[in-house]
Design a protein around this motif. Structure first.
Motif, mmCIF file in Angstrom:
data_model
loop_
_atom_site.group_PDB
_atom_site.id
_atom_site.type_symbol
_atom_site.label_atom_id
_atom_site.label_comp_id
_atom_site.label_asym_id
_atom_site.label_seq_id
_atom_site.Cartn_x
_atom_site.Cartn_y
_atom_site.Cartn_z
ATOM 1 N N ASN A 22 0.818 -1.219 0.000
ATOM 2 C CA ASN A 22 0.000 0.000 0.000
ATOM 3 C C ASN A 22 0.848 1.264 0.000
ATOM 4 N N GLY A 23 2.151 1.106 -0.205
ATOM 5 C CA GLY A 23 3.040 2.256 -0.295
ATOM 6 C C GLY A 23 3.580 2.721 1.036
ATOM 7 N N GLU A 24 3.148 2.134 2.154
ATOM 8 C CA GLU A 24 3.659 2.522 3.448
ATOM 9 C C GLU A 24 4.873 1.672 3.806
ATOM 10 N N PHE A 25 5.479 2.016 4.946
ATOM 11 C CA PHE A 25 6.708 1.339 5.346
ATOM 12 C C PHE A 25 6.477 0.504 6.592
ATOM 13 N N LEU A 26 7.231 -0.584 6.695
ATOM 14 C CA LEU A 26 7.224 -1.455 7.859
ATOM 15 C C LEU A 26 8.594 -1.356 8.508
ATOM 16 N N LYS A 27 8.630 -1.108 9.796
ATOM 17 C CA LYS A 27 9.879 -0.920 10.519
ATOM 18 C C LYS A 27 10.714 -2.198 10.492
ATOM 19 N N VAL A 28 12.026 -2.014 10.418
ATOM 20 C CA VAL A 28 12.937 -3.155 10.440
ATOM 21 C C VAL A 28 12.730 -3.930 11.740
ATOM 22 N N GLY A 29 12.501 -5.231 11.619
ATOM 23 C CA GLY A 29 12.256 -6.084 12.767
ATOM 24 C C GLY A 29 10.793 -6.350 13.040
ATOM 25 N N ASP A 30 9.899 -5.499 12.457
ATOM 26 C CA ASP A 30 8.464 -5.699 12.665
ATOM 27 C C ASP A 30 7.935 -6.730 11.682
ATOM 28 N N GLU B 247 2.825 -14.419 6.575
ATOM 29 C CA GLU B 247 3.413 -13.539 7.569
ATOM 30 C C GLU B 247 4.789 -13.085 7.070
ATOM 31 N N TYR B 248 5.018 -11.750 7.077
ATOM 32 C CA TYR B 248 6.258 -11.175 6.570
ATOM 33 C C TYR B 248 6.966 -10.420 7.689
ATOM 34 N N LYS B 249 8.273 -10.331 7.546
ATOM 35 C CA LYS B 249 9.100 -9.583 8.499
ATOM 36 C C LYS B 249 10.067 -8.692 7.735
ATOM 37 N N CYS B 250 10.191 -7.437 8.201
ATOM 38 C CA CYS B 250 11.132 -6.511 7.580
ATOM 39 C C CYS B 250 12.526 -6.753 8.168
ATOM 40 N N VAL B 251 13.486 -7.147 7.326
ATOM 41 C CA VAL B 251 14.845 -7.436 7.772
ATOM 42 C C VAL B 251 15.825 -6.553 6.993
ATOM 43 N N GLU B 252 17.006 -6.381 7.533
ATOM 44 C CA GLU B 252 18.059 -5.603 6.897
ATOM 45 C C GLU B 252 19.302 -6.470 6.786
ATOM 46 N N SER B 253 19.865 -6.550 5.577
ATOM 47 C CA SER B 253 21.057 -7.366 5.332
ATOM 48 C C SER B 253 21.904 -6.697 4.263
ATOM 49 N N ASN B 254 23.180 -6.510 4.576
ATOM 50 C CA ASN B 254 24.128 -5.883 3.643
ATOM 51 C C ASN B 254 23.628 -4.511 3.182
ATOM 52 N N MET C 74 20.616 -3.548 2.857
ATOM 53 C CA MET C 74 19.347 -3.602 2.122
ATOM 54 C C MET C 74 18.232 -4.048 3.062
ATOM 55 N N ARG C 75 17.070 -3.417 2.868
ATOM 56 C CA ARG C 75 15.896 -3.787 3.638
ATOM 57 C C ARG C 75 14.893 -4.480 2.705
ATOM 58 N N TYR C 76 14.353 -5.610 3.192
ATOM 59 C CA TYR C 76 13.397 -6.343 2.353
ATOM 60 C C TYR C 76 12.474 -7.157 3.259
ATOM 61 N N LEU C 77 11.343 -7.566 2.656
ATOM 62 C CA LEU C 77 10.372 -8.377 3.390
ATOM 63 C C LEU C 77 10.760 -9.847 3.284
ATOM 64 N N LYS C 78 10.913 -10.467 4.431
ATOM 65 C CA LYS C 78 11.239 -11.885 4.483
ATOM 66 C C LYS C 78 9.983 -12.664 4.854
ATOM 67 N N VAL C 79 9.733 -13.751 4.145
ATOM 68 C CA VAL C 79 8.552 -14.573 4.407
ATOM 69 C C VAL C 79 8.840 -15.490 5.603
ATOM 70 N N LEU C 80 8.084 -15.286 6.679
ATOM 71 C CA LEU C 80 8.207 -16.172 7.827
ATOM 72 C C LEU C 80 7.317 -17.404 7.673
ATOM 73 N N LYS C 81 6.142 -17.180 7.125
ATOM 74 C CA LYS C 81 5.213 -18.286 6.886
ATOM 75 C C LYS C 81 4.340 -17.921 5.709
ATOM 76 N N GLY C 82 4.374 -18.752 4.666
ATOM 77 C CA GLY C 82 3.580 -18.489 3.472
ATOM 78 C C GLY C 82 2.343 -19.351 3.426
ATOM 79 N N GLY C 83 1.335 -18.892 2.689
ATOM 80 C CA GLY C 83 0.122 -19.671 2.570
ATOM 81 C C GLY C 83 -0.788 -19.121 1.499
#
Length: 868
Positions: free
Chosen positions: A377-385, A393-400, A402-411
């Motif tokens: 929706n164009g908004e931001f999710l805090k790193v770690g949230d 279920e997605y989690k905002c992570v930072e690596s090297n 870069m910030r991206y959404l990591k899939v914790l559980k897909g369905g």
């Protein structure tokens, strides 16, 4: 015993009688339009015949049909407000347009287009803008799918409407509508062990002894001067706010938490400005509004311009996610008074902990988010949230860097809103077709999404799904899973068929075989194989009968008959009767027993025959005589009528009382409810004790012989001569006792009752007094005073005996007008008598006998005196 005989072409049984069921050999050839044994369809444990259509209770808009043993949906629609919508159709209600979607498995409708309705009733699609009254409005989706017209500049959001309060952060209260926000504070002290978290972002003075807590209070003000902007709502989630105005906003539940301020410092407590609902007297308490109706990770929308505070709900271990905001858990702990601690809590509560006299409140501080992972929706999710979307279920992570959404559980989200996890496989069935589905990650999408694919389509084999080309055997049929034509779902095709012999074996097509008295041939029909009747008759008790032959069994005559289609034979009953006392009585014949008339009957319904004995006319037996229904007799004041009664569903005739009365002992009758008084003063009432009428004593009295003879009421008192009498009635269980209590009240003299204490003179010399003699429990006259002499004294030249009715002894007195010489003479005479008694020279004089009554003409009943 009377029974009903139920007879069919297969067997017969006498219900309640002595005839037992007998074995009857028979064979039924399936009609040509019947698909047995392999063609019936089974859905949810219910059998449906070939060509039959039906609807399931939970799918009223889907119609299924059984075809050659395989059911499939011939119509699927969507249920909407009690009506069925055809697949693919759309309909509009207000500003909303819906469409019905169907598949082999699902039938559901979805909102395909929503809109906003303006004040003039016009509908606007999402994204449409229009100008009115110098304002530009835009239709947007806000909150949980709410369509609302807002200004096109939607960056400034308004807080939810209504009355409520928040803790004031150190950054200040919200600024969306300054006129709707006010502030206040509560100053109160604890037991010197107050504590706060680090960091701590609440405004106020929080020391180890005292808290000065500040609040932001929102109160609704309808001000039309404000330009409409993005209005937020309290959405479903896991969080708490403070109550204001006596009630919680819609969706919240009320709760209360009390703190015990330190005794002795309560005088320093103070309250200023606008405060949330609570207790601000000697102690401090806060009213909360809490909700726990969604997941904490499901984001809600609130104004994101300024920092604010929400309390965590009881049972939660994380902050409610708010779009565009970061969150952090903090706390403040209040040390309650240790002496007679008065902490209290109830209702729906925030997350608090009480330990060692300390109350800890946990809250979340929200701050605007400047960067993080961008969501759809164009908004931001805090790193770690984390955030939950659909079934993932997605989690905002930072690596090297870069910030991206990591899939914790897909369905994957199914049409019924249920979830299937990533890589999960499941089977969906429709009729004889089955689909094996898999939830996988969509690698072709730029975003991280998941989709459902079909692994393969096959044929349903009970609870398994076999692939196309696989074979199976069902009864005497060899089947293979195939596609009947292009674009169709797979189903079974018959490769080889035969007829069941009923014993687990199969008869090849065209072959004949004999079973009992019948010869059959297996023949092929367009959709099935069936046994064809060739020739034969009926098998009955091990013997074969040709068509038209009769067989007699007991009271029945059977005839070997072929059905209309000439494909099976059976022994049909053509005549019968009823067994009675070892004989067969014809149908419609009657006999008498116990005043009842019985008749033999025969009822037919298709191939079912029912023989039995029924009561044609009922009667009652009484006193050795028979009476018809409605006859009335009188016996001992009771009228009996012959009428029908029911017991366990069965009718019978019985003489039953129609009216009752009591016997008066003189040949007459006393109606129920009538009350009479007998000669013994008992009042008796004619009552029904449930079996027969009886004269029941309802009250009693005492008989007063008079004259005149009178009945006295309970506890009534009356006078009889010199006696006062009282009627006493007592009850013991069902018995009644009565007695007359008698109390003397005076002494009788010449027919006049003299009261106790009354005195009278006798001949002027003696005075007598009426006394109550405790020894005999009676009243009597007793010598009271005066000059007298012992027995034998001379009074007026004569000796007189005086007697009283109330005395039980008699004495004689002589009176002499001698004055002082009387006492000396009495003494000397007394001494002389004593001396004579001692020497025995003079015989003792006898005294008058007790209770002797004498009358003299001058006194009537004389007052008596004991001998002095």
């Amino acid at each position: 015993m009377i029974g009903v005989l139920v007879v069919t072409s297969l067997s017969w049984t006498l219900v309640g009688g002595a005839i037992h069921q007998k074995d009857v050999n028979h064979w039924i050839i399936s009609p040509k339009d019947n698909c047995k044994p392999v063609c019936p369809c089974i859905m949810d444990g219910i059998n449906y015949e070939h060509g039959e259509r039906w609807q399931k209770k939970d799918q009223p808009c889907s119609t299924y049909e059984c075809t050659n043993g395989y059911y499939e949906a011939v119509y699927r629609g969507c249920e909407y407000k009690g009506k069925c919508k055809d697949s693919g159709t759309t309909w509009t209600e207000g500003c909303f347009t819906y469409k019905c979607f169907t598949s082999d498995i699902w039938a559901y409708y979805r909102l395909i287009q929503g809109g906003c309705e303006d004040s003039q009733g016009n509908c606007w699609k999402v994204g449409d803008t229009f100008r009115r009254d110098c304002h530009t409005f835009e239709c947007q989706i806000v909150g949980s799918g709410c369509y609302k017209l807002i200004t096109k500049t939607a960056e400034v959001m308004y807080w939810p409407e209504g009355d409520y309060a928040l803790m004031k952060p150190k950054f200040g209260c919200p600024r969306d509508k300054s006129t709707e926000w006010s502030e206040g504070n509560r100053y109160h002290c604890g037991n010197a062990k107050n504590d706060i978290s680090n960091p701590f972002d609440l405004y106020g003075n929080y020391s180890s002894l005292c808290f000065d807590q500040f609040f932001c209070v929102h109160q609704e003000i309808k001000d039309l001067s404000y330009i409409p902007r993005y209005q937020t709502f309290w959405e479903a989630g896991c969080y708490c706010i403070l109550r204001k105005g006596g009630k919680c906003p819609k969706g919240f539940s009320d709760g209360y938490v009390g703190m015990d301020d330190l005794l002795g410092l309560e005088m320093f407590s103070s309250s200023n400005g606008s405060l949330p609902d609570g207790n601000y007297t000697k102690d401090t308490g806060l009213n909360f509004c809490c909700r726990n109706d969604s997941y904490a990770k499901a984001p809600i929308v609130l104004p994101k311009d300024d920092a604010f505070v929400l309390f965590m709900v009881n049972g939660s271990n994380e902050c409610q996610t708010v779009r565009g905001m970061t969150s952090e858990v903090q706390y403040f702990a209040f040390d309650d008074d240790d002496h007679f601690t008065k902490t209290f809590q109830n209702g729906s509560l925030p997350l608090i902990m009480r330990d060692d006299g300390i109350t800890v409140f946990y809250y979340c501080i929200y701050k605007p988010l400047d960067c993080g992972c961008k969501i759809d929706n164009g908004e931001f999710l805090k790193v770690g949230d984390t955030i939950v979307k659909d079934c993932s279920e997605y989690k905002c992570v930072e690596s090297n860097g870069m910030r991206y959404l990591k899939v914790l559980k897909g369905g994957c989200l199914l049409p019924d809103d249920s979830c299937k996890n990533e890589n999960h496989t499941w089977t969906e069935t429709s009729g004889e077709t089955c689909h094996v589905r898999v939830c996988i990650r969509d690698m072709e999408s730029d975003d991280i999404t998941f989709k459902i694919i079909t692994d393969f389509v096959g044929c349903r084999d009970d609870d398994k799904c076999i692939s196309v080309g696989s074979s199976k055997k069902r009864g005497c049929y060899d089947l293979r899973c195939v596609f009947p034509f292009r674009g169709a779902n797979p189903r079974f095709r018959m490769l080889k068929a035969g007829c069941s012999d009923g014993k687990g074996g199969c008869i090849p097509l065209g072959k004949t075989f004999q079973r009992g008295c019948v010869t059959y041939r297996c023949r092929k029909e367009p959709t099935k194989c069936e046994l064809e009747f060739i020739k034969g008759g009926c098998s009955y008790y091990g013997k074969c009968y040709k068509e038209g032959d009769n067989a007699t069994d007991g009271c029945f005559t059977r005839q070997c008959t072929l059905n209309v289609e000439k494909n099976y034979a059976y022994m049909e009953i053509v005549n019968g009767g009823c067994p009675h006392q070892g004989k067969c009585i014809p149908v419609n014949s009657t006999f008498e027993k116990e005043c009842n008339t019985f008749r033999c009957f025969w009822k037919r319904q298709k191939r079912e025959h029912k023989f039995g004995i029924e009561v044609a006319n009922y009667g009652c037996k009484y006193g050795g005589k028979c009476y018809e229904i409605g006859d009335v007799i009188d016996k001992n004041c009771i009228n009996y009528i012959c009428s029908l009664s029911y017991l366990n569903g069965h009718r019978y005739a019985k003489m039953q009382p129609s009216s009752k009365a009591c016997q008066d002992g003189k040949g007459g009758c006393i109606q129920l409810g009538t009350e009479l008084q007998d000669d013994n003063c008992f009042h008796k009432k004619c009552t029904d004790n449930g079996h027969w009428p009886v004269m029941k004593i309802v009250r009693g009295g005492c008989s007063d012989p008079g004259p005149p003879k009178t009945c006295r009421s309970p506890n009534e008192t009356w006078t009889d001569g010199c006696y006062e009498k009282r009627c006493l009635i007592t009850k013991d269980q069902n018995k009644m006792f009565k007695r007359v209590e008698t109390k003397p009240i005076g002494c009788m003299n010449n027919g006049v009752c003299r009261e106790i204490g009354y005195t009278m003179n006798y001949h002027g010399c003696h005075q007598y007094k009426c006394i109550y003699d405790e020894r005999i429990k009676q009243a009597r006259f007793s010598f009271h005073s005066g000059e007298g002499a012992t027995e034998g004294a001379i009074f007026g030249g004569s000796t007189e005996s005086i007697t009283d009715e109330n005395l039980i002894s008699e004495s004689r007195v002589w009176c002499m007008e001698i004055g002082l010489g009387l006492s000396s003479r009495r003494k000397s005479e007394s001494e002389g008598i004593q001396n004579q008694d001692k020497t025995g020279t003079k015989a003792n004089k006898q005294k008058p006998p007790p209770y002797e009554k004498k009358r003299t003409p001058d006194m009537g009943v004389r007052p008596g005196a004991q001998e002095e």
